[in-house]
Every structure is written in structure tokens, then in C-alpha cells.
Write a protein that holds these residues in place. Sequence first.
Motif, PDB file in Angstrom:
ATOM      1  N   LEU A  22       0.759  -1.189   0.044  1.00  0.00           N
ATOM      2  CA  LEU A  22       0.100   0.203  -0.049  1.00  0.00           C
ATOM      3  C   LEU A  22       1.022   1.297   0.007  1.00  0.00           C
ATOM      4  N   PHE A  23       0.545   2.174  -0.605  1.00  0.00           N
ATOM      5  CA  PHE A  23       1.592   3.562  -0.907  1.00  0.00           C
ATOM      6  C   PHE A  23       0.992   4.017   0.557  1.00  0.00           C
ATOM      7  N   PRO A  24       2.286   4.640   1.025  1.00  0.00           N
ATOM      8  CA  PRO A  24       3.686   4.607   0.552  1.00  0.00           C
ATOM      9  C   PRO A  24       4.642   3.681   0.887  1.00  0.00           C
ATOM     10  N   LEU A  25       4.071   2.459   1.071  1.00  0.00           N
ATOM     11  CA  LEU A  25       5.106   1.558   1.529  1.00  0.00           C
ATOM     12  C   LEU A  25       5.263   0.506   0.669  1.00  0.00           C
ATOM     13  N   HIS A  26       5.110   0.843  -0.746  1.00  0.00           N
ATOM     14  CA  HIS A  26       5.209  -0.110  -1.819  1.00  0.00           C
ATOM     15  C   HIS A  26       6.643  -0.109  -2.352  1.00  0.00           C
ATOM     16  N   TRP A  27       7.572   0.630  -1.960  1.00  0.00           N
ATOM     17  CA  TRP A  27       8.777   0.698  -2.882  1.00  0.00           C
ATOM     18  C   TRP A  27       9.459  -0.596  -3.324  1.00  0.00           C
ATOM     19  N   TRP A  28       9.348  -1.536  -2.390  1.00  0.00           N
ATOM     20  CA  TRP A  28       9.894  -2.954  -2.872  1.00  0.00           C
ATOM     21  C   TRP A  28       9.285  -3.566  -3.998  1.00  0.00           C
ATOM     22  N   LEU A  29       7.879  -3.174  -4.275  1.00  0.00           N
ATOM     23  CA  LEU A  29       7.100  -3.921  -5.103  1.00  0.00           C
ATOM     24  C   LEU A  29       7.795  -3.847  -6.613  1.00  0.00           C
ATOM     25  N   PRO A  30       7.698  -2.736  -7.367  1.00  0.00           N
ATOM     26  CA  PRO A  30       7.778  -2.519  -8.665  1.00  0.00           C
ATOM     27  C   PRO A  30       9.181  -3.170  -9.257  1.00  0.00           C
ATOM     28  N   ASP A  31      10.479  -3.009  -8.568  1.00  0.00           N
ATOM     29  CA  ASP A  31      11.528  -3.883  -9.073  1.00  0.00           C
ATOM     30  C   ASP A  31      11.287  -5.341  -8.750  1.00  0.00           C
ATOM     31  N   VAL A  32      10.743  -5.708  -7.829  1.00  0.00           N
ATOM     32  CA  VAL A  32      10.592  -7.248  -7.330  1.00  0.00           C
ATOM     33  C   VAL A  32       9.762  -7.696  -8.448  1.00  0.00           C
TER      34      VAL A  32
END
Lengths: 482, 120, 174
Positions: free
Chosen positions: A224-234
Motif C-alpha cells: 500500500l502506498f507509501p510503503l510499496h517501494w519494494w514492489l515494482p523492482d521485485v
Amino acid sequence: MHRQLAILPVLVPLVAALIQPILALASPAAAWPIAVAAAAVTTVLATIALAAVLTGGTIRYPLGGWEPPWGIEVVLDPLSGFTVMVLAAVATASLLAGGPQARAYGAREPIYYALALIVLTGLIGMVVSGDLFNVFVFLELSSIASYALVGSGGGRALAAAFRYVILGTMGASFYLLGVGFLYAVTGTLNMADLAARVPDVSGSSLYLGGVVLIAIGLALKMGLFPLHWWLPDVYTYAPSPVASLLAPIATKAAAYMVARILLYVLRPVEAVGLPVGTILAWAGGLSILFGGILAIRQTDARRLLAYSSVGQVGYIGVGLGLANDAALVGAYLHILNHALLKAALFIAVGATALHVGFRTGGLGRGMPVTATVAVVAGLSAVGVPPAGGFFSKWYLLQGTLEARQPLLTVVILLGSLLAVAYMYRLTETVWRGQSAVPRVTPEAQPAVLISLVVLAFAIVAAGVGNTAIVSHVLTAAVPSAR
Amino acid sequence: MNYPYWAAIALLMLGLYTMIAQANYFKKFIGMTIFQSAIILFFLLTSVKRDATLPVVATPGTPSAAMMNPLPHALMLTAIVVAVATAGVAFAILVRLYATYGSLEEGVIAARVTAEPHEP
Amino acid sequence: MSELVLAGLLVLLGALALVAVSAADLLIAAIALGAYGFALALVWAALGAPDVSFTEAVVGAGATTVFFLAALLRTSRRRSNVPNPQRLVALGAVLAVGLVLLVATRQLPLWGDVGAPPSTHVSPRYLERTLEETLTPNAVTAVVADYRSYDTLIETLVIFTGGLAGWLLLARPR
């Protein structure tokens, strides 16, 4: 036997995972069929279990015979039964479709399947658990297996995997600390026992701290935004079969945990009027917008799907945040719909090429079936009937109206518009566009096609049958039904 | 005074800062380890009882208030094991990362990643 | 257990943590982390948790340090001193979290309080009935291997998963 139905969906993938390394030595070719069979059996068991729960009431299974709160119990109620069924069914489709590409692992193919089955074991175990610490252990089980699976992609996937390790561990540790706070103030880890004690402790700062920490930890795992930063690259760099497995189900299991712990166990909104629901709903709204806008700007198909996932998870966040019956039904229905459509899209893109840059679009011109399934999934993401996605959004819209949050109504509608833009772009460019290179990918292999077609049917069935799902399962799953 | 809890919070903050701010991946791992140990310290502090002895029932009938609370001990055994398994996977990833990019600094790897050709 | 001993150990812990975090040579950092793990084991023993102490010593200090050194041997001891631009964001985030924690822990029961909820609810049964229900004097063993053995099952599966991960990521293809 009846009570064992609660634990069997955890045990079947677990045992299958243990068998895999033996197969690595004896008969590597059997790894794929056994993995798919195990997932399929789990799906069947989960369906039987759900039926049993709907007719006979909640099933509680205390492990080892020790009654909670001294022992750990496994709890199957309409919501957990429904979620387990979704996880198992989508995992079966992903494992089936991932088969041809998993051959690339060579001699280590059974290890890949062992880890994939462990991911499934972890997620199912987490969902059915009735003990807060037990949830942590299963969460870490599936996470550790996921880190390894993502990292097996080499190159960019390794960097993504390490960031995933750091952020994932941070999230799980915050969750654990939150559980520690709640333990310090209540002395128990069992969900039902804790729920009973909430009225007595809800004034304590430890209760508030526990709620905040658990919410942050689980929101991170949910993407969930803003704790999503791991997601796109993975999701972009993981090997295709891994992405097809993780993307549809990992965030949904975390979303279930958010629902279970915040709405059924801790109930901070009810207890102390904490604006947790409002924050959750707005994080969801921002997710929808952020995910949608960024998805439109992507030139890599998988990264587009990754941001789309952030956006779609936002819908679930909105539903859980608003927490009225209609919104919750929408959120739970979206757990089903998003799992189905994301699996279909990741499998379709994976079958077309590992990374389809739009500069070399049109690779999929020779794949009519795959293209059709992708379009159906896209329609579900946008919310066009009879695809399932329409109905989950319909309930969510009703929920926003009931909660008198017109701004969120607008956000949900905007989300659909954004989805039209990126889904159209994806399907047109990949499967219909002009190709800059002469090669064209041939139609996908039979295993992949079967998965895709079944998923497409399921997407439509979830739409057409949504009233049945809602009235028989989801209405019994909302908190006000108890 | 609850000063041991403050020590746990301080360690947690140090670990968290290191995990985010340090560019070297090994240092991030060190931060992660300290972060996790602070949480374990927190749990074990809740298990302490004044003037109590180990949670081993040497003579039957010992009152429970005279022995430390065994539940957090059991939980933290599991937490330590989970942490070491995570460490194992993290190191495996780091070894492969170094073999591929020749560095374990966040900025350097990011630069080398963007520089590599990436066409379907 | 003397409070002075515990306070001293906590100070030692802090010092070792700072060394591990700030050392320029990664080998020194790894050894410092191992020493930190050993100091942790001492703290756990001081708090009356011998089982956790053994586990920390063997697994936390022992195994992790061995893995760390093995990984260092296959990579590099050096680290650059380029300051990370994320430092300020990190500081902000950490201070925010610290604030939340300090506020939340205001109402913690006094450390060592025998009447605190963890000491009065659920856990007394483990201590009072372990001999008759599990025939095991060590209550921690009873909890780990009997009352909450489901957690232990999954914990062993986690170790197995770690092994599989090593196999998948590091095995040389033949």
C-alpha cells in the motif's frame, strides 16, 4: 475429519515441498506435476472446507489438543476459508503456467518448486492461523522463500531481492514489535482472547502503539502506498514464473491479515475512535492514483503490471478503511478478482516475452488466445461487466456513498479511467502493435494456455456469479455478521 | 525505572537508521541484525519478574511468580532462528550480487544496472 | 541478577553496536557483530533466559558470524565512504519511529512487575502444570516442544527453506 479440514490446506503443500528435494535426486521431471497436483488438491480441500464452514459454522482446530490461549489454534471462518480457496486456486494456475519456463532451472527445478510450495504453505498458514505470533512465523516462512525465488533471476533481480529482504524484514519486524506491545498489555497472543480483552486495554498507549506498528508492518507487505517501494523492482525483474506466483497472492494474504487484525481482533475504530480507517482508506486512494498514473508512464510491460498492482491493492485498502458492509464486500470480492486478473496478466506477458519493451511491441501478434485472455483480464482491471472487477468496484462505490466520502467515489472512478489508459496501451502494443523486429512469439504452450483460459473463465464467472458469492460467502464474512 | 526498554528503543533506532542510511549492503545487514535484536530484547524484558529464577521447575509446587515467564523465551527462540535463516538468504544474494556487479554499494550497483543493456 | 551487571552489559551492547555500524573495514564490522551477538547472549542470561542465551550464542553469534565471514571471503572487505543522500530521510523516519515508540511505551508495566499481564495471564499455567502435563521440568522446552509445537514445526521448515535458498542461489550448475 471435519475439524482437520482447517489444517489440511496447510499440510498438503508443506509435505509436497518436502518431497521435492528427494525428487531432485531421483526423478526431476516429476517435480512440476507433483507441485501442480499438490496445489490442485489444496484447492479442492479449501473448497470443501469453505463449504463445511458455510453450512456448519466456524471450524476451530487446536493443534496438539492444547486449548487456546495456551496452545495455537487454526480458525476457518467464511473469510479465511474464502481467502485460502482463492490463494490455492490462483497458485495452481500459476504453477501450471510456470512449468515450461521453470525448465530453465535445470537440475534445480525441484528446488524452485519446493520454494514455491513453501510460499503457498506460508501464505495459507498465515491466513488460517488464530495466533498472532504464529502469523509472524508463517509470514517469514513465505517471505524467505520469496526472497530466494526472486533472487534466482540473477542480474537486476538480485538487487531487487536484497532490497526486498531489507524492507520485508523491516515490515515483519514492525509487525512483531506491535504484537509484543499487545502482549505486554494483555498477556496473550491468541486472536480471540485478545479480541475479548480489547475493551479493557484500549485506553493504553501500548494498545495504540501495537495497532500502529502492526498496521505499518502489514501495509508494507500489502504494497500500500507509501510503503510499496519494494514492489515494482521485485515484480519486474523476478523470473516470470515467480512473478506470476507472487504477484497475485502475496499481497492479498497481507490484505487479509490487515482485515482480520484491524477489523475483527483489534477494532481500533470501534474501541477508541482512532482514525485508522480513514488513514487506511486514504492510503488506498493515493495508491489507486499513484499506481495508475505511474503505470501509464511505463515502457516495460511487467513494470506496468507492477504499478497496476499497487493501484489495484489500493481498492482493497479503501474498502478495508471504510469498513462498512458494502465496502468490505467490495474489498473481499476484489481479493478474488485482482488475484485472478493479475495472474492472467503476468502469465500472458511472461508467455509473450520476458520483458516486453514497447519499443519492440507487437511480439504477441501471433498469440490470439493469449491476447484475448489479456483483454479479458484488462477489462476486469478497468471494471467492465461481466468481468468480475466491475462488481467489486460497484460494491466499493456503494461503500463510499454509504460512508459519505464523495472524494473517494471520484478516486475510484478516476482509477478506472487510468486503468483504461494503461490496459489499452498494454494490450494494443504487445499483442496488436507494429513490431520493430521481424520475430513474433508463437502461441503459448498448452500448459500455459490451459491456465490462461481457465483464469479467463474464472474472471467472467466471478462477475456473473458475483451475487451468489456475495450472498453465500461474503455476507457471512463481514464483522457485523457475527 | 524502565531504562532497559529505552535501551531497546535506542538499539532499534540505531538499527533502523543503519538499514536505511548506509549504502553498503553488508552494513544494511548489520543494521537489520541490530534492529531484530532490539525487538528480541523488548520481548524478553516483558518476561522478567523481580527476584525470580529460571523457568525450570526444580521442585514441584514452586509458585509461578518465582520463575521467569517462559512464553517470550519460547517465542524468541523462534525469532532468532527466523533471523538467521533470513541472514543466510541475504548472504547468498550478496555473494551472487558481488559476482555479477563487482560491488556491494547501493549507488554503484544502481549505476551499473542502468548501464547494462536491457532489451527483450 | 544485579541491575548493575545488566546496565553494564547494555552499555557494552551499545558500544559494540556502534563499532559494527561505523567500522570502515567490513572484517572488523563482522567481528564486532559477532561480539555483539556474544554480548546479547550474556544479556539474555542476565535476564534469566538460558535457552535463548544458548541459541543466541550458537546461532546468532556463531552461525551468523561464520556466514558473514564466508560471504566476506567471496566478496570484498572494503566499503566506500561516499555519504548516502538518503541520510536525512533516514534520520527523519527513525526519529518519527522513535517518537512513536517512546510515547507508546509510556504505559509499560514497570520492568520486573510480577502483576503485569504477561506474568499473570496464560503463562502461569505453563509453569504450574508443565510437570504434570508434559513431564518436562523446563517450562520453555515444554512450550516449544509441546504447547506451541506448531510454531516449532514451522520454524524448522524455515531453516529448511534457508537451506533450499542456498541451494537455489549458490549451487554451481553442472
